[in-house]
Scaffold this motif. Structure first.
Motif, PDB file in Angstrom:
ATOM      1  N   PHE A  59     -24.874   8.272 -50.435  1.00 39.45           N
ATOM      2  CA  PHE A  59     -23.486   8.708 -50.315  1.00 39.45           C
ATOM      3  C   PHE A  59     -22.740   7.763 -49.386  1.00 39.45           C
ATOM      4  O   PHE A  59     -23.329   7.140 -48.503  1.00 39.45           O
ATOM      5  CB  PHE A  59     -23.420  10.127 -49.709  1.00 39.45           C
ATOM      6  CG  PHE A  59     -24.195  11.164 -50.469  1.00 39.45           C
ATOM      7  CD1 PHE A  59     -25.476  11.507 -50.082  1.00 39.45           C
ATOM      8  CD2 PHE A  59     -23.636  11.808 -51.553  1.00 39.45           C
ATOM      9  CE1 PHE A  59     -26.199  12.466 -50.771  1.00 39.45           C
ATOM     10  CE2 PHE A  59     -24.344  12.765 -52.251  1.00 39.45           C
ATOM     11  CZ  PHE A  59     -25.630  13.095 -51.866  1.00 39.45           C
ATOM     12  N   TRP A  60     -21.438   7.729 -49.573  1.00 40.23           N
ATOM     13  CA  TRP A  60     -20.544   7.102 -48.596  1.00 40.23           C
ATOM     14  C   TRP A  60     -19.696   8.187 -47.962  1.00 40.23           C
ATOM     15  O   TRP A  60     -19.126   9.033 -48.657  1.00 40.23           O
ATOM     16  CB  TRP A  60     -19.643   6.071 -49.268  1.00 40.23           C
ATOM     17  CG  TRP A  60     -20.316   4.773 -49.561  1.00 40.23           C
ATOM     18  CD1 TRP A  60     -20.782   4.336 -50.765  1.00 40.23           C
ATOM     19  CD2 TRP A  60     -20.606   3.726 -48.630  1.00 40.23           C
ATOM     20  NE1 TRP A  60     -21.347   3.089 -50.642  1.00 40.23           N
ATOM     21  CE2 TRP A  60     -21.246   2.686 -49.331  1.00 40.23           C
ATOM     22  CE3 TRP A  60     -20.377   3.556 -47.249  1.00 40.23           C
ATOM     23  CZ2 TRP A  60     -21.663   1.508 -48.725  1.00 40.23           C
ATOM     24  CZ3 TRP A  60     -20.803   2.385 -46.642  1.00 40.23           C
ATOM     25  CH2 TRP A  60     -21.436   1.365 -47.385  1.00 40.23           C
ATOM     26  N   TYR A  61     -19.633   8.143 -46.622  1.00 40.27           N
ATOM     27  CA  TYR A  61     -18.786   9.054 -45.869  1.00 40.27           C
ATOM     28  C   TYR A  61     -17.725   8.240 -45.148  1.00 40.27           C
ATOM     29  O   TYR A  61     -17.927   7.085 -44.788  1.00 40.27           O
ATOM     30  CB  TYR A  61     -19.604   9.839 -44.828  1.00 40.27           C
ATOM     31  CG  TYR A  61     -20.318  11.036 -45.391  1.00 40.27           C
ATOM     32  CD1 TYR A  61     -21.457  10.886 -46.165  1.00 40.27           C
ATOM     33  CD2 TYR A  61     -19.841  12.322 -45.158  1.00 40.27           C
ATOM     34  CE1 TYR A  61     -22.112  11.986 -46.698  1.00 40.27           C
ATOM     35  CE2 TYR A  61     -20.485  13.429 -45.684  1.00 40.27           C
ATOM     36  CZ  TYR A  61     -21.629  13.250 -46.452  1.00 40.27           C
ATOM     37  OH  TYR A  61     -22.272  14.341 -46.976  1.00 40.27           O
ATOM     38  N   ARG A  62     -16.617   8.881 -44.907  1.00 39.01           N
ATOM     39  CA  ARG A  62     -15.534   8.277 -44.139  1.00 39.01           C
ATOM     40  C   ARG A  62     -15.369   9.097 -42.871  1.00 39.01           C
ATOM     41  O   ARG A  62     -15.399  10.334 -42.909  1.00 39.01           O
ATOM     42  CB  ARG A  62     -14.258   8.319 -44.977  1.00 39.01           C
ATOM     43  CG  ARG A  62     -13.012   7.950 -44.213  1.00 39.01           C
ATOM     44  CD  ARG A  62     -11.753   8.389 -44.919  1.00 39.01           C
ATOM     45  NE  ARG A  62     -10.620   8.228 -44.022  1.00 39.01           N
ATOM     46  CZ  ARG A  62      -9.567   7.490 -44.299  1.00 39.01           C
ATOM     47  NH1 ARG A  62      -9.457   6.877 -45.468  1.00 39.01           N
ATOM     48  NH2 ARG A  62      -8.583   7.390 -43.422  1.00 39.01           N
ATOM     49  N   GLN A  63     -15.195   8.395 -41.750  1.00 41.67           N
ATOM     50  CA  GLN A  63     -14.971   9.089 -40.489  1.00 41.67           C
ATOM     51  C   GLN A  63     -13.763   8.489 -39.781  1.00 41.67           C
ATOM     52  O   GLN A  63     -13.756   7.307 -39.425  1.00 41.67           O
ATOM     53  CB  GLN A  63     -16.201   9.004 -39.580  1.00 41.67           C
ATOM     54  CG  GLN A  63     -16.073   9.850 -38.320  1.00 41.67           C
ATOM     55  CD  GLN A  63     -17.364   9.948 -37.537  1.00 41.67           C
ATOM     56  OE1 GLN A  63     -18.222   9.078 -37.600  1.00 41.67           O
ATOM     57  NE2 GLN A  63     -17.537  11.047 -36.795  1.00 41.67           N
ATOM     58  N   PRO A  83     -17.314  13.281 -39.991  1.00 44.25           N
ATOM     59  CA  PRO A  83     -17.460  12.540 -41.248  1.00 44.25           C
ATOM     60  C   PRO A  83     -17.100  13.422 -42.433  1.00 44.25           C
ATOM     61  O   PRO A  83     -17.401  14.619 -42.456  1.00 44.25           O
ATOM     62  CB  PRO A  83     -18.955  12.189 -41.272  1.00 44.25           C
ATOM     63  CG  PRO A  83     -19.435  12.345 -39.871  1.00 44.25           C
ATOM     64  CD  PRO A  83     -18.602  13.433 -39.280  1.00 44.25           C
ATOM     65  N   LYS A  84     -16.474  12.809 -43.420  1.00 44.11           N
ATOM     66  CA  LYS A  84     -16.144  13.530 -44.649  1.00 44.11           C
ATOM     67  C   LYS A  84     -16.653  12.741 -45.839  1.00 44.11           C
ATOM     68  O   LYS A  84     -16.554  11.516 -45.867  1.00 44.11           O
ATOM     69  CB  LYS A  84     -14.630  13.748 -44.758  1.00 44.11           C
ATOM     70  CG  LYS A  84     -14.107  14.720 -43.720  1.00 44.11           C
ATOM     71  CD  LYS A  84     -12.648  15.056 -43.923  1.00 44.11           C
ATOM     72  CE  LYS A  84     -12.208  16.087 -42.896  1.00 44.11           C
ATOM     73  NZ  LYS A  84     -10.781  16.416 -43.002  1.00 44.11           N
ATOM     74  N   LEU A  85     -17.179  13.450 -46.799  1.00 40.05           N
ATOM     75  CA  LEU A  85     -17.731  12.804 -47.979  1.00 40.05           C
ATOM     76  C   LEU A  85     -16.652  12.037 -48.723  1.00 40.05           C
ATOM     77  O   LEU A  85     -15.610  12.592 -49.071  1.00 40.05           O
ATOM     78  CB  LEU A  85     -18.369  13.843 -48.902  1.00 40.05           C
ATOM     79  CG  LEU A  85     -18.987  13.283 -50.182  1.00 40.05           C
ATOM     80  CD1 LEU A  85     -20.205  12.415 -49.852  1.00 40.05           C
ATOM     81  CD2 LEU A  85     -19.361  14.410 -51.132  1.00 40.05           C
ATOM     82  N   SER A 127     -20.302  10.057 -53.835  1.00 40.20           N
ATOM     83  CA  SER A 127     -21.723   9.865 -54.093  1.00 40.20           C
ATOM     84  C   SER A 127     -21.890   8.503 -54.752  1.00 40.20           C
ATOM     85  O   SER A 127     -20.931   7.929 -55.283  1.00 40.20           O
ATOM     86  CB  SER A 127     -22.241  10.957 -55.013  1.00 40.20           C
ATOM     87  OG  SER A 127     -21.969  12.236 -54.475  1.00 40.20           O
ATOM     88  N   TYR A 186     -16.671   3.704 -42.103  1.00 34.52           N
ATOM     89  CA  TYR A 186     -17.346   4.094 -43.325  1.00 34.52           C
ATOM     90  C   TYR A 186     -18.857   4.123 -43.066  1.00 34.52           C
ATOM     91  O   TYR A 186     -19.441   3.129 -42.631  1.00 34.52           O
ATOM     92  CB  TYR A 186     -16.977   3.143 -44.466  1.00 34.52           C
ATOM     93  CG  TYR A 186     -15.534   3.310 -44.860  1.00 34.52           C
ATOM     94  CD1 TYR A 186     -14.514   2.671 -44.158  1.00 34.52           C
ATOM     95  CD2 TYR A 186     -15.172   4.175 -45.894  1.00 34.52           C
ATOM     96  CE1 TYR A 186     -13.182   2.864 -44.478  1.00 34.52           C
ATOM     97  CE2 TYR A 186     -13.838   4.369 -46.221  1.00 34.52           C
ATOM     98  CZ  TYR A 186     -12.858   3.719 -45.513  1.00 34.52           C
ATOM     99  OH  TYR A 186     -11.535   3.924 -45.827  1.00 34.52           O
ATOM    100  N   PHE A 239     -28.208   8.268 -41.563  1.00 32.86           N
ATOM    101  CA  PHE A 239     -26.890   7.661 -41.557  1.00 32.86           C
ATOM    102  C   PHE A 239     -26.995   6.225 -41.071  1.00 32.86           C
ATOM    103  O   PHE A 239     -27.773   5.910 -40.162  1.00 32.86           O
ATOM    104  CB  PHE A 239     -25.964   8.403 -40.590  1.00 32.86           C
ATOM    105  CG  PHE A 239     -25.329   9.634 -41.165  1.00 32.86           C
ATOM    106  CD1 PHE A 239     -26.003  10.837 -41.183  1.00 32.86           C
ATOM    107  CD2 PHE A 239     -24.043   9.582 -41.694  1.00 32.86           C
ATOM    108  CE1 PHE A 239     -25.414  11.979 -41.703  1.00 32.86           C
ATOM    109  CE2 PHE A 239     -23.451  10.714 -42.223  1.00 32.86           C
ATOM    110  CZ  PHE A 239     -24.139  11.912 -42.223  1.00 32.86           C
ATOM    111  N   LYS A 298     -25.304  16.760 -50.792  1.00 36.92           N
ATOM    112  CA  LYS A 298     -24.325  16.196 -49.873  1.00 36.92           C
ATOM    113  C   LYS A 298     -24.013  17.168 -48.744  1.00 36.92           C
ATOM    114  O   LYS A 298     -24.044  18.382 -48.913  1.00 36.92           O
ATOM    115  CB  LYS A 298     -23.054  15.827 -50.626  1.00 36.92           C
ATOM    116  CG  LYS A 298     -22.505  16.914 -51.503  1.00 36.92           C
ATOM    117  CD  LYS A 298     -21.521  16.321 -52.500  1.00 36.92           C
ATOM    118  CE  LYS A 298     -21.140  17.319 -53.573  1.00 36.92           C
ATOM    119  NZ  LYS A 298     -20.391  16.711 -54.667  1.00 36.92           N
TER     120      LYS A 298
END
Lengths: 112, 113
Positions: free
Chosen positions: A34-38, A44-46, A49, A86, A102, B101
C-alpha cells in the motif's frame, strides 16, 4: 538491509511536474502493498493499494515489480496539495500474521 | 462510517510519570495496532491484537509499556514510568484482518519533559 526502504527525499518539484518514488522490500514472500500519505502532524491515510498488474487512480499510478522487489508511486501533474510525506507499507505473506512494515517515508514538496 | 477514535489528542508529562492512551477501533475491525512515530520516521509497530489476543509485541518495551484489549474492542496503551525518549506520536490503527489495509486514528502526541 532494512525490510522496507524508501527514497529519503525530500523531493521539491514545481507544480505540474511528474514525480516518482520507489520503495524496495527485502522479503520476497511479501503479499500486500500500500501507499499511505501523511500530512504534517496528521495521521497516515491510505492513498492506494498496489496490485500486481499496476493500478491507477486519477493522477496517481502504483506499480509492483516482484522480480526486483520494489513498488513505485507516480504522481502526474503535481498539485500544491500533493505536498506530504508518502509512506509505503509492505505486508509479508505466509501463514503467520507477522507485522506489516512501514517505510520511513518520502517527503514531497510541490512548489508554486 | 465512524473512524478510529483516540484520546487524548495531546499529553505532556514529566519523566517517570505514568500515562495511558485509549483507542476505539472501527466497528467490526478484528485487528488493532499501536504504533509509535518519532518525528521524521515512519510508524513503528508496538503491538498488534487480533480480537483480544496479542499477535505481535516483539517491539514493545515490556519493562515500561503495556497494552490490553480485554473485550476485543477498545484498547489502552500505558507507559509507566515514562522516559524522555518516549516523546512521540502514538497512533492506533485498525483493520478487518491482519493483512488488510489499516485505518488510523488521529494519534496522541506525547511530550515527556
Amino acid at each position: 538491509r532494512k525490510e522496507v526502504e524508501q527514497d529519503p527525499g525530500p523531493f521539491n518539484v514545481p507544480e505540474g511536474a511528474t514525480v516518482a518514488f520507489n520503495c524496495t522490500y527485502s522479503n520476497s514472500a511479501s503479499q500486500s502493498f500500500f501507499w499511505y500519505r501523511q500530512d504534517c502532524r496528521k495521521e497516515p491515510k491510505l492513498l492506494m493499494s498496489v496490485y500486481s498488474s499496476g493500478n491507477e487512480d486519477g493522477r496517481f499510478t502504483a506499480q509492483l515489480n516482484r522480480a526486483s522487489q520494489y513498488i513505485s508511486l507516480l504522481i502526474r501533474d503535481s498539485k500544491l496539495s500533493d505536498s506530504a510525506t508518502y509512506l509505503c507499507v509492505v505486508i509479508p505473506g505466509g501463514g503467520s500474521a507477522r507485522q506489516l512494515t512501514f517505510g520511513s517515508g518520502t517527503q514531497l514538496t510541490v512548489l508554486p | 462510517e465512524a473512524g478510529v477514535a483516540q484520546s487524548p489528542r495531546y499529553k505532556i508529562i514529566e519523566k517517570r510519570q505514568s500515562v495511558a492512551f485509549w483507542c476505539n477501533p472501527i466497528s467490526g475491525h478484528a485487528t488493532l495496532y499501536w504504533y509509535q512515530q518519532i518525528l521524521g520516521q515512519g510508524p513503528k509497530l508496538l503491538i498488534q491484537f487480533q480480537n483480544n489476543g496479542v499477535v505481535d509485541d516483539s517491539q514493545l518495551p515490556k519493562d515500561r509499556f503495556s497494552a490490553e484489549r480485554l473485550k476485543g474492542v477498545d484498547s489502552t496503551l500505558k507507559i509507566q514510568p515514562a522516559k524522555l525518549e518516549d516523546s512521540a506520536v502514538y497512533l492506533c490503527a485498525s483493520s478487518l484482518g491482519p493483512r488488510e489495509k489499516l485505518f488510523f486514528g488521529s494519534g496522541t502526541q506525547l511530550s515527556v519533559l
